[in-house]
Design an enzyme around this catalytic site. Structure first.
Site, short mmCIF file in Angstrom:
data_model
loop_
_atom_site.label_atom_id
_atom_site.label_comp_id
_atom_site.label_asym_id
_atom_site.label_seq_id
_atom_site.Cartn_x
_atom_site.Cartn_y
_atom_site.Cartn_z
N ARG A 273 112.61 -24.10 45.05
CA ARG A 273 113.08 -24.45 43.68
C ARG A 273 111.86 -25.34 43.00
NH1 ARG A 273 116.94 -28.80 44.42
NH2 ARG A 273 115.23 -29.95 43.35
N HIS A 277 116.87 -29.70 40.36
CA HIS A 277 118.19 -29.05 40.70
C HIS A 277 118.86 -28.70 39.62
CE1 HIS A 277 122.14 -28.06 42.43
NE2 HIS A 277 122.59 -28.85 41.64
N TYR A 286 112.85 -37.52 45.61
CA TYR A 286 113.35 -37.20 47.02
C TYR A 286 112.10 -36.26 47.50
CZ TYR A 286 115.47 -33.63 44.37
OH TYR A 286 116.03 -32.47 43.71
#
Ligand SMILES: Cc1ncc(C[n+]2csc(CCOP(=O)(O)OP(=O)(O)O)c2C)c(N)n1
Length: 379
Positions: A273, A277, A286
């Site tokens: 990805r 998100h 993160y």
């Protein structure tokens, strides 16, 4: 031993099967079959023609253009939210184009390419993200279910739908898309088991994009998804999800086995990805830039461009035509969304339940106050 070391890393167990390397080299059938024999059932009979490669590439480019325009529209306040498909175009285009248009599909919420290929217009696709519709298209007409945001909730539905197909006696194949995170849901595990037990004609297509929001795959599970599939009794395939040709070949193989009565299957497509998100997420909190850079070199579109170049399978005129088509898509989508009306509160709240509920009435009043507060500030 740190927590990270203790937890198994599913990505370390064998290489996913591929046909097209990141440098654009097309593997020969002997190479692909020997590699794949270690991990997956694999059909290398895909005939790689210029027409096929251009068609897959065109859908990936259109999807990428749609995605970037939708993201900008969200940033301009035109959409409530957007879940980008950037980086996952090969997994989506390679699979949806291997199905018949009449094979029913249950998408999750990021499968924008599947909707485009099925004939959903970009503007229809954005209605839900604007909040003016629960689904901008007719699922029955396009054989494409509404997006499902509740993780894995659509998987028992897909299995049940496939059991209906089985009883109708047609050779339709049902496909459900899900992410790596969704495989941790109880609904997914029930759907896998029930599909296998009933020999239902369903394909579970997992895009393992390495993250469930901020949780990496290695922290979510100890056994890779394609191996877990076999435990349920599903045929399983493990494929490079950034390789549109490999995904296309694997999906063709899986679907033809299911259509012939071979029972359900699961494909794990390994991808990344590239974006956040959703438009509400900040992935820099993160994950490392080095990781994103490493995946950038495996971009699904770039490797197809290298193949098209190396084989001389596209012309400058064709490329310019596609550039123009992408720009038209962006411009048309922008003007369509800018002419969407406001979100109607009645439609938003009154269609949630069949009847009335005090809690919903309270939430509706609260939301009306919230919107009114903005109107006061801007007036
Ligand atoms: C039942 C449920 N629990 C939690 C959420 C919140 N949620 C939305 S997306 C997401 C992560 C999903 O990850 P994955 O299945 O890997 O799909 P991806 O978003 O990476 O495509 C979570 C936890 C949800 N939508 N539904």
């Amino acid at each position: 031993m740190t927590h990270d070391e203790h937890v198994g890393d599913p990505s370390r167990t064998g290489e996913p099967a591929s046909l097209l390397a990141p440098d654009g080299a097309l593997k020969t059938s002997s190479e692909t079959s020997s590699e794949a024999s270690t991990e997956a059932l694999w059909d290398t009979s895909l005939e790689v023609t210029a027409e096929l490669v251009r068609d897959l590439y065109r859908w990936m480019r259109l999807t990428r253009r749609l995605d970037s325009e939708a993201f900008s529209l969200q940033r301009h306040g035109e959409l409530g939210l957007w879940a980008p498909s950037l980086g996952q175009e090969a997994a989506q285009v390679g699979s949806i184009t291997a199905l018949r248009p009449t094979d029913y599909v249950f998408p999750s919420y990021r499968e924008h390419a599947t909707a485009l290929v099925r004939g959903v217009t970009p503007a229809q696709m954005l209605e839900q993200w604007r909040g003016i519709s629960g689904c901008g298209w007719d699922p029955a007409a396009l054989h494409l279910h509404a997006y499902t945001v509740v993780l894995a909730a659509h998987l028992p539905h897909a299995t049940g739908y496939a059991m209906g197909v089985q009883r109708d006696g047609t050779d339709e194949v049902v496909t459900a898309y899900l992410g790596d995170g969704a495989t941790s849901q109880g609904d997914a595990n029930e759907a896998f088991n029930w599909a296998a037990a009933c020999h239902a004609p369903v394909l579970f297509f997992v895009q393992n994009n390495q993250y469930a929001i901020s949780t990496p795959t290695r922290l979510q599970m100890r056994t890779p998804i394609h191996q877990r599939a076999r435990g349920f009794g599903l045929q399983s395939f493990f494929v490079d999800g950034n390789d549109v040709l490999a995904v296309h070949a694997a999906t063709r193989q899986a679907v033809s086995q299911i259509r012939a009565g071979g029972g359900p299957a699961l494909i794990e497509a390994v991808t990344y990805r590239t974006g956040p998100h959703t438009s509400s997420d900040d992935p820099t909190r993160y994950r490392d830039q080095a990781e994103a850079d490493a995946w950038a070199s495996r971009d699904p579109l770039a490797r197809v461009e290298k193949l098209l170049d190396a084989r001389d399978w596209w012309t400058p005129a064709w490329r310019l035509g596609l550039d123009a088509e992408c720009e038209r898509l962006g411009a048309d989508l922008r003007s369509a969304v800018q002419s969407f009306g406001p979100v109607e509160l009645d439609g938003l709240f009154d269609t949630v339940l069949g009847g009335r509920s005090a809690l919903l009435a309270e939430q509706k009043a609260g939301y009306a106050d919230y919107v009114a507060a903005y109107e006061e500030v801007s007036s």
